[in-house]
Write an enzyme that holds these catalytic residues in place. Sequence first.
Site, PDB file in Angstrom:
ATOM      1  N   ALA A 116       0.826  -1.206   0.000  1.00 19.70           N
ATOM      2  CA  ALA A 116       0.000   0.000   0.000  1.00 19.70           C
ATOM      3  C   ALA A 116       0.867   1.266   0.000  1.00 19.70           C
ATOM      4  O   ALA A 116       0.634   2.191  -0.776  1.00 19.70           O
ATOM      5  CB  ALA A 116      -0.924  -0.005   1.220  1.00 19.70           C
ATOM      6  N   GLU A 117       1.888   1.279   0.868  1.00 21.70           N
ATOM      7  CA  GLU A 117       2.686   2.516   0.998  1.00 21.70           C
ATOM      8  C   GLU A 117       3.558   2.729  -0.229  1.00 21.70           C
ATOM      9  O   GLU A 117       3.750   3.867  -0.668  1.00 21.70           O
ATOM     10  CB  GLU A 117       3.547   2.463   2.266  1.00 21.70           C
ATOM     11  CG  GLU A 117       2.744   2.266   3.558  1.00 21.70           C
ATOM     12  CD  GLU A 117       2.382   0.800   3.819  1.00 21.70           C
ATOM     13  OE1 GLU A 117       2.857  -0.078   3.066  1.00 21.70           O
ATOM     14  OE2 GLU A 117       1.619   0.545   4.769  1.00 21.70           O
ATOM     15  N   ASN A 144       2.816   1.726  -3.203  1.00 24.61           N
ATOM     16  CA  ASN A 144       1.913   2.187  -4.272  1.00 24.61           C
ATOM     17  C   ASN A 144       1.733   3.701  -4.193  1.00 24.61           C
ATOM     18  O   ASN A 144       1.754   4.401  -5.206  1.00 24.61           O
ATOM     19  CB  ASN A 144       0.529   1.537  -4.140  1.00 24.61           C
ATOM     20  CG  ASN A 144       0.537   0.043  -4.410  1.00 24.61           C
ATOM     21  OD1 ASN A 144       1.477  -0.487  -4.995  1.00 24.61           O
ATOM     22  ND2 ASN A 144      -0.519  -0.634  -3.975  1.00 24.61           N
ATOM     23  N   ARG A 153       3.071 -13.870   4.160  1.00 25.67           N
ATOM     24  CA  ARG A 153       3.849 -12.740   4.667  1.00 25.67           C
ATOM     25  C   ARG A 153       4.204 -12.874   6.146  1.00 25.67           C
ATOM     26  O   ARG A 153       5.031 -12.106   6.630  1.00 25.67           O
ATOM     27  CB  ARG A 153       3.114 -11.429   4.399  1.00 25.67           C
ATOM     28  CG  ARG A 153       1.877 -11.204   5.237  1.00 25.67           C
ATOM     29  CD  ARG A 153       0.985 -10.093   4.712  1.00 25.67           C
ATOM     30  NE  ARG A 153       1.609  -8.786   4.679  1.00 25.67           N
ATOM     31  CZ  ARG A 153       0.981  -7.666   4.275  1.00 25.67           C
ATOM     32  NH1 ARG A 153      -0.292  -7.729   3.876  1.00 25.67           N
ATOM     33  NH2 ARG A 153       1.599  -6.515   4.268  1.00 25.67           N
ATOM     34  N   SER A 187     -12.299   4.291   4.284  1.00 21.56           N
ATOM     35  CA  SER A 187     -13.557   3.954   3.616  1.00 21.56           C
ATOM     36  C   SER A 187     -14.674   4.235   4.608  1.00 21.56           C
ATOM     37  O   SER A 187     -14.422   4.339   5.808  1.00 21.56           O
ATOM     38  CB  SER A 187     -13.593   2.471   3.255  1.00 21.56           C
ATOM     39  OG  SER A 187     -12.450   2.114   2.557  1.00 21.56           O
ATOM     40  N   ARG A 195     -15.406   6.311  -1.236  1.00 21.13           N
ATOM     41  CA  ARG A 195     -16.654   5.574  -1.424  1.00 21.13           C
ATOM     42  C   ARG A 195     -16.667   4.791  -2.734  1.00 21.13           C
ATOM     43  O   ARG A 195     -17.712   4.695  -3.400  1.00 21.13           O
ATOM     44  CB  ARG A 195     -17.825   6.550  -1.407  1.00 21.13           C
ATOM     45  CG  ARG A 195     -17.884   7.431  -0.163  1.00 21.13           C
ATOM     46  CD  ARG A 195     -19.143   8.277  -0.178  1.00 21.13           C
ATOM     47  NE  ARG A 195     -19.059   9.388   0.754  1.00 21.13           N
ATOM     48  CZ  ARG A 195     -19.274   9.280   2.068  1.00 21.13           C
ATOM     49  NH1 ARG A 195     -19.570   8.123   2.593  1.00 21.13           N
ATOM     50  NH2 ARG A 195     -19.174  10.340   2.839  1.00 21.13           N
ATOM     51  N   GLY A 196     -15.528   4.271  -3.148  1.00 20.94           N
ATOM     52  CA  GLY A 196     -15.477   3.449  -4.364  1.00 20.94           C
ATOM     53  C   GLY A 196     -16.061   4.181  -5.556  1.00 20.94           C
ATOM     54  O   GLY A 196     -15.764   5.359  -5.775  1.00 20.94           O
ATOM     55  N   ALA A 204     -15.966  10.345  -3.322  1.00 21.78           N
ATOM     56  CA  ALA A 204     -15.295  10.598  -2.046  1.00 21.78           C
ATOM     57  C   ALA A 204     -15.826  11.880  -1.419  1.00 21.78           C
ATOM     58  O   ALA A 204     -16.434  12.715  -2.086  1.00 21.78           O
ATOM     59  CB  ALA A 204     -13.786  10.714  -2.268  1.00 21.78           C
ATOM     60  N   ASP A 264      -4.990   3.380  -2.783  1.00 24.28           N
ATOM     61  CA  ASP A 264      -3.627   3.919  -2.682  1.00 24.28           C
ATOM     62  C   ASP A 264      -3.408   5.019  -3.718  1.00 24.28           C
ATOM     63  O   ASP A 264      -2.793   6.048  -3.433  1.00 24.28           O
ATOM     64  CB  ASP A 264      -2.594   2.803  -2.882  1.00 24.28           C
ATOM     65  CG  ASP A 264      -2.809   1.662  -1.907  1.00 24.28           C
ATOM     66  OD1 ASP A 264      -3.259   1.921  -0.781  1.00 24.28           O
ATOM     67  OD2 ASP A 264      -2.541   0.506  -2.289  1.00 24.28           O
TER      68      ASP A 264
HETATM   69  P1  ATP Z   1      -8.433  -0.690  -2.359  1.00 25.29           P
HETATM   70  O1  ATP Z   1      -8.380  -1.145  -0.923  1.00 25.29           O
HETATM   71  O2  ATP Z   1      -8.840  -1.757  -3.340  1.00 25.29           O
HETATM   72  O3  ATP Z   1      -7.245   0.051  -2.813  1.00 25.29           O
HETATM   73  P2  ATP Z   1     -10.339   1.187  -1.319  1.00 25.29           P
HETATM   74  O4  ATP Z   1     -11.533   0.461  -0.809  1.00 25.29           O
HETATM   75  O5  ATP Z   1      -9.311   1.659  -0.390  1.00 25.29           O
HETATM   76  O6  ATP Z   1      -9.655   0.344  -2.474  1.00 25.29           O
HETATM   77  P3  ATP Z   1     -12.134   2.684  -2.990  1.00 25.29           P
HETATM   78  O7  ATP Z   1     -13.082   3.494  -2.195  1.00 25.29           O
HETATM   79  O8  ATP Z   1     -12.608   1.434  -3.623  1.00 25.29           O
HETATM   80  O9  ATP Z   1     -10.806   2.444  -2.130  1.00 25.29           O
HETATM   81  O10 ATP Z   1     -11.547   3.575  -4.163  1.00 25.29           O
HETATM   82  C1  ATP Z   1     -10.808   4.745  -3.911  1.00 25.29           C
HETATM   83  C2  ATP Z   1     -11.164   5.784  -4.930  1.00 25.29           C
HETATM   84  O11 ATP Z   1     -10.879   5.289  -6.246  1.00 25.29           O
HETATM   85  C3  ATP Z   1     -12.645   6.161  -4.934  1.00 25.29           C
HETATM   86  O12 ATP Z   1     -12.900   7.194  -3.999  1.00 25.29           O
HETATM   87  C4  ATP Z   1     -12.826   6.616  -6.371  1.00 25.29           C
HETATM   88  O13 ATP Z   1     -12.404   7.954  -6.522  1.00 25.29           O
HETATM   89  C5  ATP Z   1     -11.878   5.711  -7.149  1.00 25.29           C
HETATM   90  N1  ATP Z   1     -12.645   4.559  -7.635  1.00 25.29           N
HETATM   91  C6  ATP Z   1     -12.865   3.381  -7.009  1.00 25.29           C
HETATM   92  N2  ATP Z   1     -13.671   2.588  -7.743  1.00 25.29           N
HETATM   93  C7  ATP Z   1     -13.971   3.294  -8.868  1.00 25.29           C
HETATM   94  C8  ATP Z   1     -14.769   3.038 -10.043  1.00 25.29           C
HETATM   95  N3  ATP Z   1     -15.419   1.880 -10.198  1.00 25.29           N
HETATM   96  N4  ATP Z   1     -14.810   4.000 -10.986  1.00 25.29           N
HETATM   97  C9  ATP Z   1     -14.143   5.168 -10.857  1.00 25.29           C
HETATM   98  N5  ATP Z   1     -13.387   5.466  -9.776  1.00 25.29           N
HETATM   99  C10 ATP Z   1     -13.305   4.555  -8.796  1.00 25.29           C
END
Ligand code: ATP
Length: 311
Positions: free
Chosen positions: A33-34, A36, A104, A188, A222-223, A227, A253
Amino acid sequence: AVDVATFGETMAALRADGPIRLGGTMRLSIAGAESNVAIGLARLGHRVRWVGLVGGDETGELVLRTLRAEGVDIGHARVDERGPTGLILFERRLGDVVRVSYHRAGSAASFLSADDVRPALEPPPRLLHVTGITPALGPGPASAVRAAAQSGVRVCLDVNYRGRLWDRDRAAAALRPLVPSLSVVVASDDELALVAPPSATTERDRVAALLDAGVAEVVIKRGAAGASGHTLHSHVDVPARRVRVVDVVGAGDAFVAGYLSGLLDHLDLTGRLDRAVSTGAFAVASPGDWEGLPTRADLELLDAQPGSTLR
Ligand code: ATP
């Protein structure tokens, strides 16, 4: 001095397009993660340092070589013979559902200590980035996070809860005490409870409690829904950028790299979130955790007409 320092575990990563138990070809890369985030920041032109331990093995060389090639300062990273470089396996199941398995436990990186990290914070970076993965790796990494958080530099924590490494109670017990030293919290929506006090039961209350405790900005990922960012005086929601989803691993990341880049560039909250959803979009639109992360010039590609060729 560097702009950003970060530390953690970076593993060799093997990716299969189908079930691993069937065998076949896998692609070898690195994942952490870091690191990345470090690669994302370096691609955007920031000076960034990654600290960590790798095993005295070929996959450790792959980790160091890749980060060096990406322009990340690894002057404080080193080989440690107490364990091997960690390994993460990804198998793609059901289209875009990816399953992860770890090898790991006992890795070289799990022996990281506060003494490994301290020298890397001299002279102090503008920002220090840590994740909630590191304290889950063992007592040494946990103490490194605590010591670094108290070093007086501006700290960003990405909560990054990993249910394969520990449970929510242990994560909360390790992460909540860090809050008074944090300047930026990225989580998240389901991770906010791991840093906010248990008395706060809604997202609004959790954000308010963190701001009250001295956190300057709380950022919620928020995926595909985008956000939100909160400071004491402002609240901004931004939608995600629309892209064709190829591989969602690493989106978070990439998002953090964009957000911190915006912070280093003195963008306002909206500008920081715009850059974060842009770098997040690059991550989901390309295979791999970090391979598709944008340079500054690449950011404009998001505004290109879909299907167009830029000549
Ligand atoms: P991971 O742990 O897999 O790195 P995460 O759960 O920490 O992901 P997410 O909220 O899934 O993080 O994604 C981070 C950001 O990436 C979101 O706020 C959004 O801006 C972008 N993102 C994630 N999914 C999508 C999508 N399907 N389309 C466009 N942007 C996305």
